[in-house]
Write a protein that holds these residues in place. Structure first.
Motif, PDB file in Angstrom:
ATOM      1  N   GLN A 109       0.683  -1.613   0.287  1.00  0.00           N
ATOM      2  CA  GLN A 109       0.116  -0.097  -0.157  1.00  0.00           C
ATOM      3  C   GLN A 109       0.944   1.161  -0.104  1.00  0.00           C
ATOM      4  O   GLN A 109       1.750   1.579   1.002  1.00  0.00           O
ATOM      5  N   GLN A 226      -0.389   4.161  10.899  1.00  0.00           N
ATOM      6  CA  GLN A 226      -0.486   1.996   9.287  1.00  0.00           C
ATOM      7  C   GLN A 226       1.135   1.899  10.364  1.00  0.00           C
ATOM      8  O   GLN A 226       0.435   0.913  10.472  1.00  0.00           O
TER       9      GLN A 226
ATOM     10  N   THR B  52      -8.151  -1.972   7.470  1.00  0.00           N
ATOM     11  CA  THR B  52      -7.756  -1.128   7.137  1.00  0.00           C
ATOM     12  C   THR B  52      -6.008  -0.914   6.750  1.00  0.00           C
ATOM     13  O   THR B  52      -5.393  -0.373   6.081  1.00  0.00           O
ATOM     14  N   THR B  53      -5.978  -2.115   7.531  1.00  0.00           N
ATOM     15  CA  THR B  53      -4.553  -2.336   7.601  1.00  0.00           C
ATOM     16  C   THR B  53      -3.644  -3.134   7.372  1.00  0.00           C
ATOM     17  O   THR B  53      -2.710  -3.039   6.211  1.00  0.00           O
ATOM     18  N   GLY B  56      -5.264  -2.205   3.131  1.00  0.00           N
ATOM     19  CA  GLY B  56      -5.621  -0.756   2.977  1.00  0.00           C
ATOM     20  C   GLY B  56      -6.521  -0.271   1.674  1.00  0.00           C
ATOM     21  O   GLY B  56      -7.798  -0.951   1.782  1.00  0.00           O
ATOM     22  N   PRO B  57      -6.188   0.815   0.776  1.00  0.00           N
ATOM     23  CA  PRO B  57      -6.669   0.945  -0.068  1.00  0.00           C
ATOM     24  C   PRO B  57      -6.952  -0.677  -0.818  1.00  0.00           C
ATOM     25  O   PRO B  57      -6.351  -0.744  -1.336  1.00  0.00           O
ATOM     26  N   THR B 282      -7.577   4.371   3.282  1.00  0.00           N
ATOM     27  CA  THR B 282      -7.229   3.121   3.929  1.00  0.00           C
ATOM     28  C   THR B 282      -8.737   2.921   3.660  1.00  0.00           C
ATOM     29  O   THR B 282      -9.340   1.828   3.510  1.00  0.00           O
ATOM     30  N   THR B 424      -8.603   7.185   7.047  1.00  0.00           N
ATOM     31  CA  THR B 424      -8.177   6.865   7.748  1.00  0.00           C
ATOM     32  C   THR B 424      -8.800   5.991   8.769  1.00  0.00           C
ATOM     33  O   THR B 424      -9.633   6.362   9.969  1.00  0.00           O
TER      34      THR B 424
END
Lengths: 466, 466
Positions: A109, A226, B52-53, B56-57, B282, B424
């Protein structure tokens, strides 16, 4: 701005034998109407809007730096200053061209980061080693970072007086060299900031003599979060690609405008701010607002029924951001005129309201300092004896013996924006700006009218700590 | 998420003759302990943090999209769902590679923007023409934008229910085609957002049939302010360079986990959220938090002393962002099972607390809707008869006759973050997440225990407006 904490030694009385400095009653009476005029004046906003809009970002040495100098000369003239001139400031030029980074591997990412000023370019891909603070990096065994990227993950706290910035900026200035000594091929830090946006905070760094500089950058705060979460799960590899670096020399200008004093024109009260900004934002709070505040305040003093006794000199310093280059050049050039610089101060801590005032004046100037503080009290300002420090560009002058004043702005939100893309005009409160102008105008007027001096005299002063 | 406003017609009673739907007292009693368990459960946070971690995106069609699908399958299994499966969703793939823009000329400076999803790549340099809103663009004479870049400078207002997004998103969807019809070679808009950061808001756009698409992008809000100030001074030329575009087809998956009902397992209460995100952040509030809330709520219902009468089906939809592709695919595939979908709802308006509840249920289901609302009242939720709409991915299903529920989140801050790099994990409040989980768990449990139906039946429903 770079924050310097004052060594207590700077406040030691200098000359017990001098006659007591006093501000005449008539000047104090006039200060009240000056204050009210300032609170209704929007010149500072107009100036700040003009600089941030028309010039925009103006990193030292850029094409916009030259435009900013021309803008400042024209603006001083437009505002009716009596004298306007420039003084050259030469420095090495650093440029940011592009920058990107990403976690690679299973959790691939992108990461939002920005090169530290002074970083070399280069692309590195390596495992990161996370340190909670600078002391932990310092304690890492020699060679333990060989082939790795150091990541210093310290979160600076917010505070009104900006004291939380000390450890944050120390990581930026000392971290890269420390990491190189342990073998690191790259340096990452959590931005020295207090926001939670994807806007990393840049700022100058330096590499110790004899070391080979490595790509060095700051992650935005959510990106540091993150990376910390990923690091807690296991090894993390990061690729960072910076295209930036030093590229020759450049000569910019300190731009100076003066309201000429009526009776002691060679003696000056110096109001400073810096004209350059970092390249990421439009430098609204750092430091277009300081330019706006000081230009507007001096202009208002120049519009009093009579000129002040001493001259009011506004200095728009070149290249503060990369090491007080404008402030140093000014101090060198005017090293023979220290005693003429009655009081010097800089507005370089954002656009928040002023809450405290003090001067470095010795015993014989304490009464005059209290008189100024009393005139500022209606603006919500307290006298803070024993506190304060010269603004960054004033440090070189004060190190040569010039007395300084401290007009303390509320910096609680300052490090949300400082050195980021988010430092833009919409963050400036026009009403707070007026309170600043009123403070600076009253201060400048009274310092220029004072009978007696504030302790400036040539010769080394104890160097302020940082 | 894309916001759809409900046509009032959707609330018209459907079948006056049906028997009244009621929730048994025993189920209501059990709801109280379920609510308390949910308020102490941090599964939603753990799931949101994980997605999200680790991923991610995860823009639709990317390498991260595939990782997200595998993550969702594994997460449903880890959380103890009885059945886990995937259903393919095929769509054209759009990619963002790079983007930059600058004012050129006397006020040269960079601008922060982001391509709209669906924009073609390309570099254009031209004078801008500013319009305060979409109506003004619409009123521009034919050909008046020949060789120019249109700039629609409308600021959407913040609101709890997100209603300010309507005009903002209309500019994004309709603006580019309107501008092309007037001759424009590029399209710029003020981001449809409510923040003041240098993080532009992306989102999908469409070009009308027969038009040649032009590079189309959104400026961050401070950049739109800046461009407006420059435009007020005179002609402004902007250079925008977008490298992005459509590139082939991709097949992703709707990922589905089910808690199997004990007595009517083929009847489902559907809890939806979407697995994809835009590429800039994210996707924490859009829509990892929805994934976390719905997975956690269904899991808690599955841990009741006995399974619910009906099945609880959690659908993690593919590619919501580019046109409800996952929602459409689900509705097509399950078009023959509309009556089995008792109530369907989606969590896709961030991570704020839920403040209102309603269903589309007809007259005979009103009492049951009130019973659910009463069970939710201790969570600070009111019954809002006559209000609400299906979540975006539920629209295609409800258009085929499926009844929906509305669990209204406070979206006051949602458009500070929506579709930006700032979306985020740090923006998610773990306590608000627990309130959401409690709401969804109680809702799902009671809807699954209800005796009688909520009005789903095959056949076209009036299409919701947007």
């Amino acid at each position: 701005m770079r924050l310097a904490l004052l060594a207590a030694a700077l406040l030691v009385p200098l000359a017990a034998a001098a006659a007591e400095t006093r501000i005449p009653d008539r000047a104090l009476e006039q200060a009240a109407s000056l204050r009210e005029r300032a609170l209704a004046d929007d010149t500072a906003w107009q100036v700040t809007e003009s600089l941030t809009t028309e010039i925009g970002p103006r990193i030292a040495g850029s094409e916009a730096d030259a435009r900013a100098v021309a803008w400042a000369v024209a603006k001083f003239r437009e505002l009716g200053f009596d004298k306007v001139w420039t003084e050259p400031v030469t420095f090495p030029k650093w440029e940011r061209r592009s920058e990107s980074a990403a976690v690679v591997g299973n959790n691939a990412q992108p990461l939002a980061l920005t090169a530290l000023g002074g970083s070399p370019g280069g692309t590195v891909e390596a495992e990161i080693v996370r340190f909670p603070d600078l002391a932990a990096l310092e304690a890492a065994p020699e060679g333990s970072l060989a082939g790795r990227i150091a990541f210093v993950d310290y979160q600076m706290p917010a505070s009104r007086d900006g004291s939380g910035y000390g450890p944050g900026s120390a990581i930026r200035s000392r971290g890269p060299s420390l990491a190189i000594r342990k073998g690191a091929i790259g340096f990452l830090m959590r931005s020295a900031g207090t926001d939670n946006h994807r806007v990393p905070h840049t700022g100058i760094t330096r590499f110790d003599e004899g070391l080979t500089p490595v790509p060095s950058a700051a992650l935005s705060i959510p990106d540091a979060d993150q990376l910390a979460r990923l690091a807690a799960r296991g090894p993390v590899k990061v690729r960072m690609a910076l295209d930036c670096g030093w590229d020759g020399e450049y000569t910019s200008q300190n731009v100076i405008g003066e309201i000429t004093g009526r009776s002691r024109p060679k003696e000056v009260v110096l109001l400073g701010a810096h004209l350059d900004s970092w390249d990421l934002g439009t430098g609204a709070i750092d430091d277009a607002s300081g330019i706006g505040i000081t230009m507007a305040a001096a202009r208002l003093v120049g519009q009093m029924p009579k000129r002040p006794a001493r001259s009011i000199r506004v200095v728009a310093y070149a290249n503060e951001e990369q090491g007080l280059l404008g402030g140093r050049a000014y101090a060198e050039k005017h090293a023979g005129e220290i005693a003429l610089h009655q009081l010097s101060a800089e507005s370089d801590f954002g656009a928040g309201r002023i809450y405290a005032f003090n001067t470095s004046g010795p015993e014989h100037a304490q009464a005059a300092t209290r008189q100024i503080a009393e005139a500022l009290a209606p603006l919500g300002i307290v006298h803070a004896p024993g506190e304060g420090s010269p603004g960054p560009d004033i440090i070189p002058l004060s190190a040569k013996g010039a007395a300084w004043a401290w007009l303390a702005q509320d910096g609680t939100d300052y490090f949300n924006l400082h050195h980021t893309a988010d430092d833009t005009l919409d963050k400036v409160d026009p009403e707070a700006l007026k309170q600043n102008v009123a403070t600076w105008a009253v201060f400048a007027w009274l310092a220029a009218e004072a009978e007696g001096d504030f302790g400036s005299r040539p010769g080394p002063m104890p160097k302020p700590g940082n």
